[in-house]
Design a protein around this motif. Structure first.
Motif, short mmCIF file in Angstrom:
data_model
loop_
_atom_site.label_atom_id
_atom_site.label_comp_id
_atom_site.label_asym_id
_atom_site.label_seq_id
_atom_site.Cartn_x
_atom_site.Cartn_y
_atom_site.Cartn_z
N ASP A 159 7.01 -1.83 -10.69
CA ASP A 159 5.61 -1.63 -11.07
C ASP A 159 5.02 -0.45 -10.30
N GLU A 160 3.71 -0.25 -10.48
CA GLU A 160 3.08 0.95 -9.94
C GLU A 160 2.86 0.90 -8.43
N SER A 161 3.14 -0.26 -7.79
CA SER A 161 2.86 -0.39 -6.36
C SER A 161 3.62 0.66 -5.52
N LEU A 162 4.79 1.06 -6.01
CA LEU A 162 5.58 2.05 -5.29
C LEU A 162 4.86 3.40 -5.26
N TYR A 163 4.22 3.75 -6.39
CA TYR A 163 3.49 5.02 -6.47
C TYR A 163 2.26 5.00 -5.59
N LYS A 164 1.63 3.85 -5.54
CA LYS A 164 0.43 3.73 -4.70
C LYS A 164 0.81 4.00 -3.23
N ALA A 165 1.86 3.33 -2.78
CA ALA A 165 2.25 3.49 -1.38
C ALA A 165 2.66 4.94 -1.09
N TRP A 166 3.53 5.49 -1.93
CA TRP A 166 4.02 6.84 -1.67
C TRP A 166 2.92 7.88 -1.80
N SER A 167 1.98 7.70 -2.73
CA SER A 167 0.87 8.65 -2.84
C SER A 167 0.07 8.67 -1.55
N ARG A 168 -0.19 7.48 -1.01
CA ARG A 168 -0.97 7.43 0.25
C ARG A 168 -0.19 8.05 1.40
N ILE A 169 1.11 7.82 1.40
CA ILE A 169 1.93 8.38 2.49
C ILE A 169 1.89 9.90 2.42
N VAL A 170 2.15 10.43 1.23
CA VAL A 170 2.20 11.88 1.07
C VAL A 170 0.83 12.50 1.35
N HIS A 171 -0.20 11.78 0.97
CA HIS A 171 -1.55 12.28 1.18
C HIS A 171 -1.83 12.54 2.66
N THR A 172 -1.27 11.72 3.52
CA THR A 172 -1.50 11.92 4.96
C THR A 172 -0.81 13.19 5.47
N LEU A 173 0.16 13.71 4.70
CA LEU A 173 0.89 14.89 5.15
C LEU A 173 0.27 16.19 4.65
N ILE A 174 -0.68 16.09 3.73
CA ILE A 174 -1.25 17.30 3.15
C ILE A 174 -2.39 17.80 4.03
N PRO A 175 -2.24 19.00 4.58
CA PRO A 175 -3.22 19.44 5.57
C PRO A 175 -4.61 19.71 5.00
N ASN A 176 -4.68 20.19 3.74
CA ASN A 176 -5.99 20.58 3.22
C ASN A 176 -6.48 19.66 2.11
N GLU A 281 3.14 6.31 -12.82
CA GLU A 281 4.28 5.53 -13.31
C GLU A 281 4.53 5.82 -14.80
N LEU A 282 3.45 5.84 -15.59
CA LEU A 282 3.61 6.04 -17.03
C LEU A 282 4.08 7.45 -17.36
N ILE A 283 3.52 8.44 -16.67
CA ILE A 283 3.93 9.82 -16.97
C ILE A 283 5.38 10.04 -16.56
N LYS A 284 5.78 9.42 -15.44
CA LYS A 284 7.18 9.56 -15.03
C LYS A 284 8.11 8.97 -16.10
N ALA A 285 7.73 7.82 -16.65
CA ALA A 285 8.56 7.19 -17.68
C ALA A 285 8.59 8.07 -18.93
#
Ligand code: GTP
Length: 347
Positions: A159-176, A281-285
């Motif tokens: 389900d979409e929970s994986l995207y939620k977690a990874w989006s938040r993780i990646v967001h913390t790495l984006i400087p701007n 999730e939907l666009i990836k599919a």
């Protein structure tokens, strides 16, 4: 700018499966065929111009874990930006999982004391009462993580929970990220849009969203350049009641709260709180189907539904943007024109 991301956890907890879904666009059904990771597999993913994620998928069999914690300790745990530790929610050997986790945390504190730590309680699809189980695990893991702030997510490849977690993780790495959000807000205003969302091209993770909130002074001071107003779409009447959108991801979320019900007063369009991760999730599919069955890559999408329309189009080399409008008088062609005009500002 290279950011090292360590992906760790016991063998079979699901690390390579999530990597293959998020970074290689494979469907969940193919993950059962994945073999155990031998030692460390490294991936480089270019995110937004200069930002490169250097992902270290660390095979979780005991022999490898022991070697990471002894002879390879400095190599593995130095210069880490983020450690993602995956726990199988149904693991049969919890004591051993926790022992390895504590050892990895000690090594991380010694070699990369600034690194952020995300804990994924994975395979949540196998659990009946997800909220209660996640809360129980969260307490247990926070207790084990003395002296370090951790963020816990419940995830599943189904389900979409994986995207939620990874989006938040990646967001913390984006400087701007704050600057991006402000530019997206300007674009949203120019288009009389309800919301504008920026996705990374390969992973379709959400990088930033427009927000109705005024930028804070601190955020304003790090601005690279402000986006001048874009020409409004030809048919767009001045709007006086734009929907405030959800603020972009807060910087420091320790326990993701259960999603709040949308409040009808502040959210006249009743935007679904999980719309970002569902869209990823939907666009990836859809992308997977296009490449598998049509042998083509899609470049843009337009949707016109009874209540809203949306345009998804390439913004820069590494990003896609989605504009959602609830005003039926706004033509999707005008949105695409504005995306074209905005490109230069985001490159
Ligand atoms: P090592 O490479 O040995 O460290 O293992 P790993 O952590 O990379 O595990 P892997 O990704 O190979 O996954 C092991 C098994 O778990 C596979 O059969 C996957 O299909 C399954 N799996 C992964 N994620 C999920 C999930 O969210 N739910 C369920 N039910 N199964 C999953």
């Amino acid at each position: 700018m290279k950011k090292k991301v360590l992906l760790m956890g016991a063998s079979g907890s699901g690390k390579t499966s999530m990597r293959s879904l998020i970074f290689s666009n494979n469907p969940a059904s193919l993950t059962a065929r994945l073999g155990a990771t031998i030692d460390v597999e490294q991936n480089h993913v270019r995110f937004l111009g200069d930002l490169i994620l250097n992902l270290w998928d660390c095979g979780g069999q005991d022999a490898f874990m022991d070697s990471y914690l002894s002879t390879q300790r400095a190599t593995i745990f130095s210069h880490v930006g983020v450690m993602i530790y995956v726990f199988d929610v149904e693991s049969r050997d919890r004591a051993k999982d926790l022992e390895y986790y504590r050892d990895c945390l000690e090594a991380l504190k010694r070699f990369s004391s600034e690194a952020r730590v995300f804990l994924l309680v994975h395979k949540m699809d196998l659990v009946r009462d997800r909220a209660a189980e996640l809360e129980r695990k969260r307490r247990e893991l926070v207790k084990e993580s003395t002296g370090i702030g951790v963020t816990v997510f419940g995830t599943s490849i189904y389900d979409e929970s994986l995207y939620k977690a990874w989006s938040r993780i990646v967001h913390t790495l984006i400087p701007n990220a704050a600057v991006l959000s402000r530019h997206l807000t300007t674009l949203a205003e120019a288009c009389s849009a309800t919301e504008v969302i920026l996705f990374e091209r390969t992973t379709f993770l959400v990088i930033a969203t427009s927000t109705a909130a005024a930028p804070t002074e601190a955020a304003a001071s790090d601005s690279i350049s402000s986006l001048p107003p874009l020409p409004s779409p030809p048919k767009s009447p001045p709007k006086n009641a734009r929907s405030p959108t959800s603020p972009s991801f807060p910087e420091d979320i320790h326990d993701p709260e259960p999603e709040a019900e949308p409040d009808a007063e502040s959210d006249p369009h009743q935007l679904n709180p999980i719309r970002y991760e569902r869209t990823s999730e939907l666009i990836k599919a859809f992308k997977y189907s296009c490449s598998r069955f049509l042998r083509q890559e899609f470049h843009a999408l337009e949707m016109e539904l009874s209540e809203f329309s949306a345009v998804l189009d390439e913004l820069t080399k590494n990003t896609y943007v989605m504009i959602v409008v609830h005003d039926p008088t706004i033509e999707t062609a005008a949105l695409r024109l504005n995306i074209r005009l905005a490109r230069r500002k985001f490159e």
